[in-house]
Design a protein around this motif. Structure first.
Motif, mmCIF file in Angstrom:
data_model
loop_
_atom_site.group_PDB
_atom_site.id
_atom_site.type_symbol
_atom_site.label_atom_id
_atom_site.label_comp_id
_atom_site.label_asym_id
_atom_site.label_seq_id
_atom_site.Cartn_x
_atom_site.Cartn_y
_atom_site.Cartn_z
ATOM 1 N N THR A 83 0.807 -1.365 0.074
ATOM 2 C CA THR A 83 0.085 -0.071 0.204
ATOM 3 C C THR A 83 0.879 1.162 -0.040
ATOM 4 O OG1 THR A 83 -0.191 -0.073 2.741
ATOM 5 C CG2 THR A 83 -1.943 -1.260 1.069
ATOM 6 N N ARG A 244 -1.658 10.231 2.915
ATOM 7 C CA ARG A 244 -2.389 9.025 3.515
ATOM 8 C C ARG A 244 -2.571 9.228 5.113
ATOM 9 N NH1 ARG A 244 0.423 3.025 3.909
ATOM 10 N NH2 ARG A 244 -0.420 2.161 5.730
ATOM 11 N N LYS A 249 -6.215 7.626 5.980
ATOM 12 C CA LYS A 249 -6.296 6.271 5.055
ATOM 13 C C LYS A 249 -5.282 5.084 5.701
ATOM 14 C CE LYS A 249 -9.178 8.508 2.773
ATOM 15 N NZ LYS A 249 -10.824 8.293 2.683
ATOM 16 N N SER A 251 -4.210 3.256 3.376
ATOM 17 C CA SER A 251 -3.217 2.937 1.967
ATOM 18 C C SER A 251 -3.074 4.139 1.119
ATOM 19 C CB SER A 251 -4.204 2.081 1.037
ATOM 20 O OG SER A 251 -3.639 1.740 -0.189
ATOM 21 N N TYR A 253 -3.088 4.428 -1.863
ATOM 22 C CA TYR A 253 -4.074 4.536 -2.896
ATOM 23 C C TYR A 253 -5.350 5.033 -2.842
ATOM 24 C CZ TYR A 253 -0.036 2.150 -5.280
ATOM 25 O OH TYR A 253 1.039 1.646 -5.492
ATOM 26 N N ASP A 254 -5.529 4.957 -1.317
ATOM 27 C CA ASP A 254 -6.973 5.652 -0.941
ATOM 28 C C ASP A 254 -7.230 7.001 -0.623
ATOM 29 O OD1 ASP A 254 -7.898 3.156 -1.020
ATOM 30 O OD2 ASP A 254 -7.518 2.682 1.165
ATOM 31 N N THR A 255 -6.029 7.650 -1.146
ATOM 32 C CA THR A 255 -6.054 9.082 -1.033
ATOM 33 C C THR A 255 -6.712 9.830 -2.200
ATOM 34 O OG1 THR A 255 -3.834 9.589 -1.695
ATOM 35 C CG2 THR A 255 -4.050 8.993 0.641
ATOM 36 N N GLN A 259 -6.967 8.240 -6.155
ATOM 37 C CA GLN A 259 -8.448 7.648 -6.090
ATOM 38 C C GLN A 259 -9.134 8.324 -7.608
ATOM 39 O OE1 GLN A 259 -10.905 5.569 -4.852
ATOM 40 N NE2 GLN A 259 -8.875 4.717 -4.221
ATOM 41 N N SER A 275 -10.419 -1.854 -1.851
ATOM 42 C CA SER A 275 -9.238 -1.404 -1.392
ATOM 43 C C SER A 275 -8.763 -2.507 -0.034
ATOM 44 C CB SER A 275 -9.194 -0.091 -0.574
ATOM 45 O OG SER A 275 -8.176 0.087 0.184
ATOM 46 N N ARG A 291 -4.181 -0.432 -8.913
ATOM 47 C CA ARG A 291 -3.059 0.263 -8.181
ATOM 48 C C ARG A 291 -1.778 0.245 -8.909
ATOM 49 N NH1 ARG A 291 -5.131 -2.542 -3.386
ATOM 50 N NH2 ARG A 291 -3.473 -4.237 -3.559
#
Length: 896
Positions: A83, A244, A249, A251, A253-255, A259, A275, A291
C-alpha cells in the motif's frame, strides 16, 4: 486537507523559516554517469554536497519528482502489491548547505508535523543512528538528546546502519539520519502491540514518513569515509505517505492522489475497486492491477515529458518495462484487450497542473507515445501467446525435448515447460514470466522456474560483464573547487590539472582529468565533447579523446597520464572538429525555427546529436514530413545562412527574464537561475543553449537534409549536413545523376526514362513468372505420376530444375493438392546454392508424428547447412551442392 493543501502547507512553512523554494529537477538525469533517474530529492544538489559547486541559497525547499525502479532503491516488484511503495513519487524536502544543522532540522520537523499538520504526538516514533564499530562510527547521541526535548524517550529508538545511515549509492555523499514513523493502526491494535516494536519491521500501518539526513561524509570507492567540506542537512518526506496519514487512510492508494485515476479505471473496466482485498480474494488481482496502472502511468508520463522515450536500452528500457508491466496487468486481470493506459494521461496532467506543468504542456504528445507503446506491446502479447500455444502443441513431436519435459510424479505424467523456453518468451518476445506460469497452469502444466532463473542469471552475468566499469577515487592535486570554462572565447588555454582518477572499462584503462581552466566543451545538450591535446612544457603531448560532464565538472578523457602531472599545460581543442561542430549546432537552431514556421508551433525538440560530421534532430510531430515540407524547411535555413546573421550571445541572463522574452526552452532540461541565450535574428531563432556556435550564419556554408524518419510514437527525426560535407554530398549526387544520364544515352527527361525502364522490367518479370508457372504445372503432373507407395504413404523425392524458392514452394503446394498422404522432398540448385523443401500431408503429421521442420534439419546436414519450419512444410539451405543426391537417398529413411 487535500493533497494540494498539504503540499502547499509544507512549502509555506519552510518559506517562513527563510528557505528559497526551487523547482523540481527533471526525473531523467543527465551528466551523472552513476544515475539514470532522480531517485532522491538531493540528487540535484549532489555537486554542492561534494563541494564541487556553490549553493545559490543556503536554505532551500521543494517538492521533487523521483523514480525508484532500479539499482539500490528498487521498489518495482512491490508496487501495487503493498500500500505504500511507488515507482514515481514526490519527495518534499528542505536543505541546509553549511547553514543550520541537526538542532533546527529536528525542531522544525516536529513543529510542522504536530503544530501545522496536527498529527497526534503519541503516534509518532523517531530513530537515531546507534553507531557502527566496523566503520568506526560513534552513536549519534546529539540527535538523541535533541529529540528528548520533544519526544517521550519510549518513542526514541536506536537504528542500525541499514536504516539510519543514509547513502545514495555505493559511492557519494552520506551520513547518519533520523527517521520519523507514524503508527496508523487502530487503538485496539496499538494496545495489543506497541508501535516501537513495528518500526522498520515492514508493517504496512507503521510507516516512515520523513527522514532527516545529516550529510557529513563522502563514501569513497574503497569503502572508506571522507569528511565533507561542510555539514549539510538533507530531508525527505514521502508526499504520498504524508497525505495518507493526514487523510486518515490505511493505503496511499485510498487518498485523493490516486483515487481519481483508480475510480476512472474501475468505471472503464466495469469492475469495482476493493481496497480491502487480500491475497486469495476473488478481487485481489483486480485491485492490484488498478493500483499498478494508477502508479505506473505517473512514472511513464513524467519520464516521457522530461525527454526519456521508451526504448530497448538503459533508461528507455526501464520506462518501457514499467509501461509493459502496467499493460500486462490491465490485459491479464482487467480485460483491456485494446490500448487504455494512455487515457489516464490527460487525467494525470490536469491533476498536476500548477505543480509540474511540464506534463500538462505536453499531454497530447505523451498520450500519443503511450498509445503507440501499448499497441506495440499488445501485439507482442498476442505473438507470445501464439508462440506459447505453438510450443505446447508440439509435445508429441520429436523436437520438443528442449521445450517440454515429461516428469513422472505420483504415477501421473506432469508436463513441464522448460525454463529456457520461458526465458526465450520473456527475453525475445517480452512475455512476462508470471503470465507464462498462469497460462501453463491453465493447461495443467508447470514451468521449470529453476531453469528460467538460471537462464536469467546467465544473461545478467553477460550484461554485467559487458558494461562493468571500475572507477577509482579522485586523486586531488589542488584544492580548487571552481572550474572555469573558456571555450566560448578561445580554443587554447593555459591550465593545471586539479584532480584525476583511473577508470577501467571492458579491460581498457583510461584516465579522467579535471583542469582548473579549460576550453574543452563537455558533451551536453546533444553536442558531443571536444577532442584535442594537452601540451606540456617538456614537449609531452597527451591526447584528449573525449570530454564529458559529471556533477557539473568538466572531465577530460585520456589514455595516459603526463609524466609531470603538476606542471602547467596548454589545453588545445582540435580546431577543425570544433569549427564543423559549431556549424552543425548553429544549423540545428536554424532548423528548429524553420520547422516551427513550416510544420507549426507544436514542434519541440525531443533530442539531438551534434558532431563534426552531421546533425540529428528529433522533434515532436505526428505525421511524416512531406518532401515539399522538407524542401521548404531547407530553403528557409539556407536563406538564413546566406543572410550571414551575426550571433547574438547573452550570458548570465535571469531565467525568468529570458523566458518572458520569448526564448525557446527545452523540456527535460534543468536550468539554473541564470542562463545563456543564443539568438540568430530576434524574430527568427532565440534559444537557451550552453553549446558552441558560429560567429555568423554564413560560416555554415550550406545546409542539406539527407534523411527524415520516425523514431517513436509522435517523434520524427531529421538528419542533415553542412559546409564541406554538404558540398561533397551535392557533388556525389550530381555525379550519380550524370552517370545515369550516360547509361541511358543522355535522355531529355531522365525521370521519364527511368520510369519507362522500370515498367519494361516489370513486364519482363511477369513474363518470366508466367513461364515458370507453366513449367511448374508441367512438373506437377510428371512428379505426381512418380509417387511411390510405401505403406500408406505416397513418397516423392526428386531434384527439380526451377530458378527460385518461390517456384519450388508453389510446386510443392500444387502436389499437396493432388496427391493424398504425401511425403515430398524436393531439392534444387540455385546458382550453386543447394535448396531442400519438405512437404508432408497434415494427416501424416498427426497420425505418424512426422515433422517437416525436424526432418529438413537432418537432411540439411548432407549439404552442410540448416533450416526448419512448420510440421507440414519446411525448407533448408546449405553450402555444398554436391550433397543433394545424398539428400534424396536419406529422405527415404524417414518413411521406412
Amino acid at each position: 486537507m487535500t493533497a494540494t493543501e498539504i503540499r502547499q502547507a509544507f512549502l509555506d512553512f519552510f518559506v517562513s523559516k527563510g528557505h528559497t523554494i526551487v523547482p523540481s529537477a527533471p526525473i531523467v538525469i543527465k551528466n551523472d554517469p552513476t544515475l539514470m533517474f532522480t531517485n532522491a530529492g538531493m540528487n540535484q544538489f549532489k555537486n554542492i554536497f561534494l563541494g564541487e559547486a556553490a549553493p545559490k541559497a543556503p536554505r532551500v525547499a521543494d517538492t521533487q519528482r523521483c523514480l525508484r525502479v532500479s539499482g539500490k532503491h528498487n521498489d518495482l516488484e512491490e508496487v501495487g502489491i503493498d500500500t505504500y511503495h511507488h515507482t514515481m513519487f514526490e519527495m518534499l524536502g528542505n536543505w541546509s548547505f553549511g547553514d543550520y544543522f541537526k538542532k533546527e532540522a529536528i525542531a522544525w520537523s516536529w513543529e510542522l508535523l504536530t503544530e501545522v499538520y496536527k498529527l497526534p504526538k503519541d503516534r509518532l516514533y523517531v530513530t537515531y543512528f546507534e553507531g557502527d564499530e566496523r566503520e568506526g562510527l560513534e552513536a549519534d547521541t546529539e540527535t538523541y538528546e535533541l529529540w528528548k526535548l520533544y519526544v517521550d524517550e519510549a518513542h526514541i529508538l536506536r537504528g542500525n546502519k541499514k536504516d539510519n545511515f543514509w547513502e545514495m549509492g555505493e559511492t557519494g555523499p552520506c551520513g547518519p539520519c533520523s527517521e520519523i514513523h507514524f503508527d496508523s493502526r487502530s487503538d485496539n491494535e496499538r494496545a495489543g502491540v506497541e508501535g516501537a516494536k513495528l518500526v522498520n519491521a515492514d508493517h504496512d500501518q507503521v510507516i516512515e514518513i520523513w527522514n532527516n539526513v545529516f550529510m557529513q561524509f563522502n563514501r569513497l570507492k574503497d569503502g572508506s569515509l571522507q569528511s565533507l567540506p561542510a555539514k549539510h542537512v538533507d530531508t525527505g518526506m514521502g508526499f504520498e505517505r504524508l497525505v495518507r496519514v493526514l487523510q486518515g487512510k490505511t493505503s496511499n492508494y485510498d487518498t485523493d492522489v490516486f483515487q481519481p485515476m483508480i475510480q476512472f479505471i474501475a468505471e472503464k473496466s466495469g469492475k469495482k475497486y476493493n481496497s480491502a482485498a487480500k491475497p486469495g480474494d476473488a478481487d485481489w488481482n483486480d485491485a492490484v492491477a488498478m493500483r499498478v496502472m494508477a502508479d505506473h502511468i505517473r512514472a511513464i508520463s513524467f519520464a516521457i515529458a522530461d525527454g526519456q522515450l521508451p526504448s530497448n536500452n538503459k533508461a528507455g528500457y526501464v520506462i518501457r518495462r514499467i509501461l509493459r508491466r502496467a499493460v500486462r496487468y490491465s490485459y491479464q486481470y482487467l480485460g483491456f484487450k485494446e490500448p487504455f493506459l494512455n487515457q489516464l494521461v490527460p487525467l494525470l496532467a490536469d491533476q498536476f497542473k500548477g505543480v509540474f506543468d511540464e506534463l500538462y504542456s505536453q499531454k497530447d504528445f505523451v498520450q500519443k507515445v503511450v498509445l503507440e507503446e501499448e499497441n506495440s506491446f499488445l501485439r507482442t502479447l498476442e505473438n507470445g501467446i501464439d508462440k506459447f500455444e505453438e510450443y505446447t502443441s508440439l509435445i508429441k513431436t520429436a523436437n520438443t525435448s528442449r521445450l517440454v519435459e515429461e516428469v513422472e510424479l505420483d504415477q501421473n505424467v506432469k508436463k513441464v515447460l522448460a525454463g529456457k523456453l520461458a526465458f526465450e518468451l520473456s527475453d525475445t518476445f517480452g512475455f512476462p514470466i508470471d503470465l507464462t506460469e498462469l497460462m501453463a497452469r491453465e493447461k495443467g502444466w508447470t514451468v521449470d522456474m529453476n531453469g528460467f532463473e538460471d537462464a536469467l542469471a546467465e544473461q545478467k552475468t553477460r550484461s554485467r560483464a559487458a558494461t562493468a566499469i571500475d572507477t577509482g577515487d579522485w586523486i586531488v592535486l589542488k584544492d580548487d573547487e571552481s572550474v572555469e570554462f573558456t571555450g566560448y572565447d578561445e580554443t587554447e588555454t593555459v591550465a593545471h590539472i586539479v584532480k584525476y582518477r583511473k577508470v577501467t572499462a571492458k579491460g581498457k584503462e583510461q584516465y579522467q582529468l579535471v583542469l582548473d581552466k579549460t576550453p574543452f566543451y563537455a558533451e551536453s545538450g546533444g553536442q558531443v565533447g571536444d577532442k584535442g591535446e594537452l601540451v606540456f612544457p617538456d614537449g609531452e603531448i597527451i591526447e584528449v579523446t573525449d570530454t564529458k560532464k559529471e556533477n557539473g565538472l568538466i572531465v577530460h578523457f585520456t589514455d595516459k597520464l603526463p609524466q609531470d602531472i603538476d606542471d602547467a599545460l596548454t589545453a588545445i581543442v582540435d580546431p577543425a572538429l570544433r569549427s564543423q561542430t559549431n556549424s552543425n549546432h548553429s544549423a540545428t537552431h536554424l532548423l528548429h525555427a524553420a520547422m516551427k514556421q513550416v510544420l507549426g508551433t507544436h514542434v519541440n525538440q525531443k533530442g539531438s546529436l551534434v558532431n563534426a560530421d552531421y546533425l540529428r534532430f528529433d522533434f515532436s510531430h505526428f505525421a511524416k514530413v512531406t518532401d515539399e515540407e522538407l524542401a521548404q524547411i531547407e530553403a528557409i535555413v539556407n536563406q538564413k545562412v546566406r543572410e550571414n546573421i551575426p550571433l547574438k550571445e547573452e550570458r548570465s541572463v535571469l531565467y525568468a527574464e529570458a523566458i518572458s522574452s520569448g526564448v525557446t526552452a527545452l523540456f527535460g532540461e534543468k536550468y539554473g537561475e541564470y542562463v545563456r541565450v543564443i539568438t540568430f535574428d530576434d524574430n527568427f531563432s532565440k534559444e537557451l543553449c550552453g553549446g558552441t556556435h558560429v560567429k555568423a550564419t554564413g560560416q555554415i556554408g550550406f545546409f542539406k537534409i539527407i534523411a527524415e524518419s520516425a523514431v517513436a510514437a509522435g517523434v520524427r527525426r531529421i538528419e542533415a549536413i553542412t559546409g564541406v560535407a554538404a558540398e561533397k554530398y551535392i557533388v556525389t549526387q550530381n555525379a550519380l545523376v550524370n552517370q545515369l544520364k550516360e547509361l541511358l544515352k543522355n535522355p531529355k527527361d531522365l525521370s521519364k526514362s527511368i520510369e519507362n525502364l522500370l515498367d519494361e522490367n516489370a513486364k519482363l518479370k511477369k513474363e518470366i513468372e508466367k513461364s515458370i508457372l507453366e513449367k511448374s504445372a508441367g512438373l506437377k503432373n510428371e512428379l505426381a505420376q512418380k509417387a511411390e507407395a510405401i505403406g500408406d504413404i505416397n513418397f516423392i523425392a526428386q531434384k527439380v530444375a526451377l530458378p527460385n524458392a518461390d517456384a519450388v514452394k508453389n510446386l510443392a503446394y500444387q502436389l499437396k493438392d493432388i496427391v493424398s498422404n504425401l511425403f515430398l522432398v524436393l531439392v534444387a540448385d540455385f546458382d550453386g546454392k543447394p535448396s531442400i523443401t519438405v512437404m508432408i500431408a497434415e494427416n501424416l503429421v498427426k497420425e505418424k508424428g512426422l515433422h517437416a521442420g525436424n526432418i529438413v534439419k537432418e537432411l540439411a546436414k548432407e549439404v552442410k547447412g540448416g533450416g526448419g519450419g512448420q510440421p507440414f512444410y519446411a525448407t533448408a539451405g546449405g553450402s555444398d551442392v554436391s550433397g543433394l543426391d545424398n539428400v534424396l537417398v536419406k529422405a527415404r529413411s524417414f518413411v521406412g
